[in-house]
Structures are given as C-alpha cells and as structure tokens.
Design an enzyme around this catalytic site. Structure first.
Site, PDB file in Angstrom:
ATOM      1  N   GLU A 107     -62.674 -15.732  22.286  1.00  0.00           N
ATOM      2  CA  GLU A 107     -62.583 -14.832  21.127  1.00  0.00           C
ATOM      3  C   GLU A 107     -61.939 -15.474  19.891  1.00  0.00           C
ATOM      4  OE1 GLU A 107     -60.791 -11.265  22.741  1.00  0.00           O
ATOM      5  OE2 GLU A 107     -62.359 -11.055  24.246  1.00  0.00           O
ATOM      6  N   ASN A 128     -66.307 -18.478  24.198  1.00  0.00           N
ATOM      7  CA  ASN A 128     -66.713 -17.151  24.654  1.00  0.00           C
ATOM      8  C   ASN A 128     -66.268 -16.119  23.624  1.00  0.00           C
ATOM      9  OD1 ASN A 128     -67.695 -15.501  26.906  1.00  0.00           O
ATOM     10  ND2 ASN A 128     -65.563 -14.910  27.299  1.00  0.00           N
ATOM     11  N   HIS A 156     -70.131  -6.676  25.809  1.00  0.00           N
ATOM     12  CA  HIS A 156     -69.499  -5.346  25.934  1.00  0.00           C
ATOM     13  C   HIS A 156     -70.290  -4.411  25.020  1.00  0.00           C
ATOM     14  CE1 HIS A 156     -66.276  -6.744  28.424  1.00  0.00           C
ATOM     15  NE2 HIS A 156     -65.948  -7.684  27.561  1.00  0.00           N
ATOM     16  N   GLU A 193     -69.562 -10.993  30.255  1.00  0.00           N
ATOM     17  CA  GLU A 193     -68.698  -9.826  30.522  1.00  0.00           C
ATOM     18  C   GLU A 193     -69.472  -8.523  30.328  1.00  0.00           C
ATOM     19  OE1 GLU A 193     -64.962 -10.017  28.365  1.00  0.00           O
ATOM     20  OE2 GLU A 193     -64.796 -12.177  28.650  1.00  0.00           O
ATOM     21  N   ASP A 214     -70.935  -5.033  30.214  1.00  0.00           N
ATOM     22  CA  ASP A 214     -70.789  -3.629  30.608  1.00  0.00           C
ATOM     23  C   ASP A 214     -71.391  -2.775  29.502  1.00  0.00           C
ATOM     24  OD1 ASP A 214     -68.611  -3.735  28.746  1.00  0.00           O
ATOM     25  OD2 ASP A 214     -67.121  -3.777  30.353  1.00  0.00           O
TER      26      ASP A 214
HETATM   27  O1  G2I Z   1     -60.800  -6.292  27.109  1.00  0.00           O
HETATM   28  C1  G2I Z   1     -61.946  -6.523  27.835  1.00  0.00           C
HETATM   29  C2  G2I Z   1     -62.224  -8.006  27.986  1.00  0.00           C
HETATM   30  C3  G2I Z   1     -62.598  -8.603  26.643  1.00  0.00           C
HETATM   31  N1  G2I Z   1     -62.889 -10.010  26.763  1.00  0.00           N
HETATM   32  C4  G2I Z   1     -61.878 -10.817  27.408  1.00  0.00           C
HETATM   33  C5  G2I Z   1     -61.473 -10.237  28.739  1.00  0.00           C
HETATM   34  O2  G2I Z   1     -60.437 -10.979  29.327  1.00  0.00           O
HETATM   35  C6  G2I Z   1     -61.055  -8.791  28.598  1.00  0.00           C
HETATM   36  O3  G2I Z   1     -60.704  -8.334  29.903  1.00  0.00           O
HETATM   37  C7  G2I Z   1     -59.725  -7.343  29.963  1.00  0.00           C
HETATM   38  C8  G2I Z   1     -59.447  -6.991  31.414  1.00  0.00           C
HETATM   39  O4  G2I Z   1     -60.621  -6.521  32.011  1.00  0.00           O
HETATM   40  C9  G2I Z   1     -58.370  -5.905  31.452  1.00  0.00           C
HETATM   41  O5  G2I Z   1     -57.996  -5.667  32.806  1.00  0.00           O
HETATM   42  O6  G2I Z   1     -58.568  -7.780  29.345  1.00  0.00           O
HETATM   43  C10 G2I Z   1     -57.599  -6.745  29.251  1.00  0.00           C
HETATM   44  C11 G2I Z   1     -56.445  -7.210  28.417  1.00  0.00           C
HETATM   45  O7  G2I Z   1     -56.872  -7.510  27.133  1.00  0.00           O
HETATM   46  C12 G2I Z   1     -57.168  -6.333  30.659  1.00  0.00           C
HETATM   47  O8  G2I Z   1     -56.298  -5.237  30.576  1.00  0.00           O
HETATM   48  C13 G2I Z   1     -54.998  -5.457  31.024  1.00  0.00           C
HETATM   49  C14 G2I Z   1     -54.182  -4.235  30.678  1.00  0.00           C
HETATM   50  O9  G2I Z   1     -54.185  -4.087  29.269  1.00  0.00           O
HETATM   51  C15 G2I Z   1     -52.801  -4.408  31.176  1.00  0.00           C
HETATM   52  O10 G2I Z   1     -52.050  -3.231  30.921  1.00  0.00           O
HETATM   53  C16 G2I Z   1     -52.789  -4.763  32.661  1.00  0.00           C
HETATM   54  O11 G2I Z   1     -51.474  -5.068  33.088  1.00  0.00           O
HETATM   55  O12 G2I Z   1     -54.995  -5.664  32.430  1.00  0.00           O
HETATM   56  C17 G2I Z   1     -53.703  -5.967  32.903  1.00  0.00           C
HETATM   57  C18 G2I Z   1     -53.791  -6.348  34.386  1.00  0.00           C
HETATM   58  O13 G2I Z   1     -54.312  -5.273  35.134  1.00  0.00           O
END
Ligand code: G2I
Length: 502
Positions: free
Chosen positions: A169, A210, A246, A274, A276
């Site tokens: 990003e 990415n 996304h 990614e 969805d």
């Molecule tokens: O935001 C969606 C994706 C966008 N592109 C990069 C990816 O790395 C990103 O993935 C998401 C995860 O799927 C989430 O699971 O990234 C988020 C953070 O930006 C992740 O969320 C975080 C929560 O915000 C936290 O509160 C939590 O502790 O996941 C953490 C682990 O469960």
C-alpha cells in the site's frame, strides 16, 4: 503435487428443497442450503486452478487452523497468506524480540498441505510496533531497521515462501506516494532498498508490490504502473504486482483484465491477493447471485492473463473476514458463509476455473427425477420485517405441464401476505401456490414465475425439503391438491406417476 493429506472435502450439499405439486401430485426438488465443505463430487478449487496453471489461495488466521476451518483451507486452496501473523507488530513486538509462532504455524500448515505461501507483509505503514513508530530515528537508522527486518524475516523462511508482499500500500488514491513513516523519512528510495534486501535474503522468492483500489485502470493504478516501469528500468528486483481486490458488490472494475495485462506487459507477474466482495447485510439471494457473478468475473480476469499467477481470497469464510469490523452493517464478503457452507460465489470461482457441474445455488436447481421440473426460490429483497420472493418453475421435460401447484413449509414462522401470478395461500407453516388461469400450462422447456411478499422476524431461512418432496404426496394431502387446470381438466403430462396414482 502430493495428495492432500486431509483428503477430499466432506459432504456439502444437503437436501434442502421445495416441493412442487404439478397438477396434483408431481413433486420436484430444489437444491439449496448447502451444509458443509464440499461433497466428493463437488469442485476442488485448488485442482481446478492448477489445471489452469494458477493457484487459488486464502488468507487465514493461524489460531483457527484446526477442525473444519483447517479442512477447507487445506483441501480447497493451494496457496495461503497469513492474515496478520507476518506483520511487523506480530513478529517483532519489541525491539530485537521476535515471535514467530503464528507465522511458523501458517508455514508449517502450508508445507503439510502442499500449499504455496504468500508472505505478507514486510514494509507497510500499518500494524507497526509502537517502539518503531514512536522512536525518533535518523534516516540511516530507519533504513537499517527496515533492511534488517527484511533480512531476518525473509531469511527465516528462505525457500518456504513463494511470494513476498515486500511493500504494501505505498500509494494514495491519486497515485502519489502515501506519506508513510517510510516515505516521509526515506523518500521513494525505500521501495528499491526493500526489494534489494528481500532479494538478497531469498533469491528464489518472487517479490511483489501490493495495493488496493488499483484493480482497474485509474490514477492510483497509474501510479503503481509508473513505479514498476521505473524500477524495471533501473534493474531493481521486482517480480510482481499484487492487486488486493477489496471490492463492493456489483462493482468489479470493467477494466480489470486490461489493467492486469498492462502490468504483465511490463514484464512482471500479477496476482489478485486479497479478494473479497462486500455487501450490506442481510444478504439476499439476488445479492448472493450477483456476488457469484463478481467472483467469477475477477477469477476470469486472472484466468485470461497468462502472467496472473493466482487469486487469493481474504478469508474464505464470512466468519473470518475483516469487513464487519470495519464497514458498519456490511459483510458476507467471502465464498463460504459463517457455517462453512459454500455460497454461490464459491461456484462462481469454480465455474471460472472450468467446473461444469451443478452450480449449487438457487439459480441452478436440480431437476426432480420424478417430474422433470425444477423450482427455483429466490429472495429478491429483504428488509427488517418483510421480504419479497420469486419462484420459478421450469419444465425440463419433453411435454407440457397443464396445471401446477408448488408447496413448501416455512421453518421460521414466515407469513405470506400477498402473491402475484399464482394463488398463494398459507395454513400454519404450509404454503401452497396454485397456477393462475393464464399460466397453467408450462410448455416443454418453458418456465413460469410467480412472486409474493411476506413477513419475518428473527430469521428467514429458505424453506427446507419436506420429507415427502421426492415422492408422491401422502394420500391425506391429496384432497388438497387440485388436479388439472383451473377448469378441472385433468393434467395430461405423460409419465406423471404421481398423478396416475392419485
Ligand atoms: O484491512 C484489510 C487488509 C488490507 N490490505 C492489507 C491487509 O493486511 C489488511 O488485512 C487486515 C486484516 O485482515 C485484519 O485482521 O489488516 C487489518 C489491520 O489493518 C487486520 O485487523 C486487525 C485489527 O484491526 C486488530 O484490532 C487486530 O488485533 O487484526 C488484528 C489481529 O486480529
């Protein structure tokens, strides 16, 4: 490829259905409400993808890799991405102290299930540990922290990770560089430095940039395109570009395939990393059908571009998706529902990859062997207390049906309030829809549709198959079933065993 250690997925499609009584007692079934992972005869996404020279991948949560979740991840997908476990805050929460437990769990799972691993992600503006973002570093110190982190993490998994999202990003929506910690301190050279450090740590891993909202052509995609072109011209090691995907329901960019192709033409691989496709909850059948088309369109774009290595879904089940946490009232974004049942989207992916079997969704019902008719039940819209549904009866036989009724039982107290193109009546849970005078005859290969409004509270599950669905209705029900057309003429459908015995 080794055989999947977990074997083929388990039985998926339950026998939920509506019953159709055509002109008396003809009964047909509607395949609906899948109830598990996938049946022995169902599609296996990883095998279908492999036959196309691609992978199909999923992001996972390491701590969930057991039971049905693990069975599906390992049997349906041949690439895996840790959703969070390889991010900086996960692996180096305090300076010099590494925690590899989640990352190792994903890599070990991948090896046990013959899956590729997409490493995600080394240099990002988000999910950085506080000690790093809170420190006051000179540019040289920060660059060294970055390259050391890459050397350590990529080195640890050398030979085990096929693709690395090295920089994640890096762009703003207008195609200018994001003002991240990295960019503001180091300028755009941080990207080349990160790629070089990753190459040195694992010469065989494919190194990716990415980003999101770069899926179709546009300013942000142009920013990425120009960066890749310039990195290639400078001889910086860049192997691929990831397009996160996304997406919003019904909004797959029409330029997606052309966009992937223009990057491929620069001499890099591409991947959807990614995927969805979110919607406002609750999801209607019509929306799930649209989502099927959308998943299919994205997968089609990858299939059509030879340098597209594969597609990764960002969580394969609605129970493991970031969407509801971030977008209020939205969800249902992945190919499996929260109970691990494959959704129409799953079949959209499979069909894009060459699957020609039953689509397994409401638009694709199985003909009933007794009547040769199918019934498709679709909720076309739904609101807090009401819904509108459409039912299509198709005569797949070779002679006309003259007079028909469709019967079903609602499982959760739904009430029909008014119908059109059929006389729809309800007694208790039991609903009967009888043809209108003008649509009594369904020609061979023809179909008729009727609709109705209803009320619900709590839940609106699809009507299940009644035990009597696949055979003639019990005698006690016969008096309620009108034979023939509205004028009392008997049905004339040859081979109608149920009618003959009535
Ligand atoms: O935001 C969606 C994706 C966008 N592109 C990069 C990816 O790395 C990103 O993935 C998401 C995860 O799927 C989430 O699971 O990234 C988020 C953070 O930006 C992740 O969320 C975080 C929560 O915000 C936290 O509160 C939590 O502790 O996941 C953490 C682990 O469960």
């Amino acid at each position: 490829m080794k055989p999947h250690p977990s074997g083929r997925p388990r039985g998926i499609r339950g026998a939920a259905a509506l019953g159709l009584a055509a002109a008396g007692a003809l009964l047909v079934g509607l395949a609906a409400t899948p109830s598990g992972a996938a049946d022995a005869a169902g599609p296996v996404l990883r095998d279908l993808a492999q036959a196309q020279g691609k992978y199909y991948g999923t992001a996972v949560t390491a701590s969930k890799l057991n039971g049905t979740y693990a069975d599906i991840a390992g049997s349906q997908f041949n690439s895996i991405t840790p959703g969070n476990e390889m991010k900086w805050e996960s692996v180096e929460p305090s300076r010099g102290t590494y925690n590899w437990s989640g990352a190792d769990a994903v890599v070990n799972f991948a090896q046990a299930h013959d899956m590729e691993v997409r490493g995600h992600t080394l240099v990002w503006h988000s999910q950085l540990p506080g000690w790093l973002t809170g420190g006051s570093w000179t540019a040289d110190q920060l660059r060294t922290l970055m390259t050391d982190h890459i050397t350590t993490e990529v080195g640890r998994y050398q030979g085990k990770i096929t693709h690395w999202d090295v920089v994640n990003e890096p762009f703003n929506e207008d195609g200018t560089f994001r003002q991240s910690l990295w960019y503001t301190k180091l300028g755009p050279s941080y990207i080349a430095d990160a790629l070089r450090a990753a190459r040195a740590a694992d010469p065989d891993a494919k190194l990716y940039l990415n980003d999101y909202n770069t899926d179709g052509t546009g300013a942000k995609s142009d920013g990425m395109y120009n960066l890749v072109k310039s990195l290639k011209a400078q001889g910086v090691p860049i192997d691929g570009v990831g397009f996160q995907g996304h997406l919003i329901l019904g909004q797959v960019p029409s330029t997606m395939k052309a966009n992937l192709q223009r990057f491929a033409d620069l001499g890099v691989d591409v991947a959807v990393t990614e995927l969805d496709i979110r919607m406002t909850l609750p999801a209607t059948d019509a929306e799930l059908a649209q989502q099927k088309a959308d998943y299919r369109a994205v997968t089609d774009a990858c299939v059509a571009v030879s340098r597209c290595r594969g597609v990764t879904v960002w969580g394969f089940t609605d129970s493991d998706s970031w969407i509801p946490d971030v977008f209020d009232g939205q969800g249902a974004a992945t190919p499996y529902d929260e109970g691990y049942r494959p959704k129409p989207a799953y079949y959209g992916i499979a069909e894009s990859l060459g699957w020609t079997g039953d689509g397994g969704d409401p638009g694709d019902p199985d003909p009933d062997p007794t009547t040769g008719c199918t019934v498709g039940y679709t909720v076309t819209s739904q609101w807090n207390t009401g819904f509108t549904a459409n039912v299509t009866v198709k005569n797949t036989g070779s002679s006309p049906v003259n007079g028909w009724q469709v019967a079903w039982a609602y499982p959760s107290g739904q009430r029909v309030t008014s119908g059109w193109n059929a006389t729809v009546t309800q007694s208790g849970a039991q609903v009967t829809a009888a043809n209108a005078p003008y649509n009594a005859t369904i020609g061979a290969g023809g179909s008729v549709s009727f609709g109705f409004n209803g009320t619900w509270s709590g839940a609106t599950p699809r009507p299940p198959r009644s035990p009597s669905t696949a055979r003639p209705a019990p005698r006690a029900e016969r008096p309620a079933v009108r034979l023939g057309g509205p004028d009392g003429t008997p049905p004339r459908r040859p081979g109608d065993r149920a009618w003959k015995s009535a």
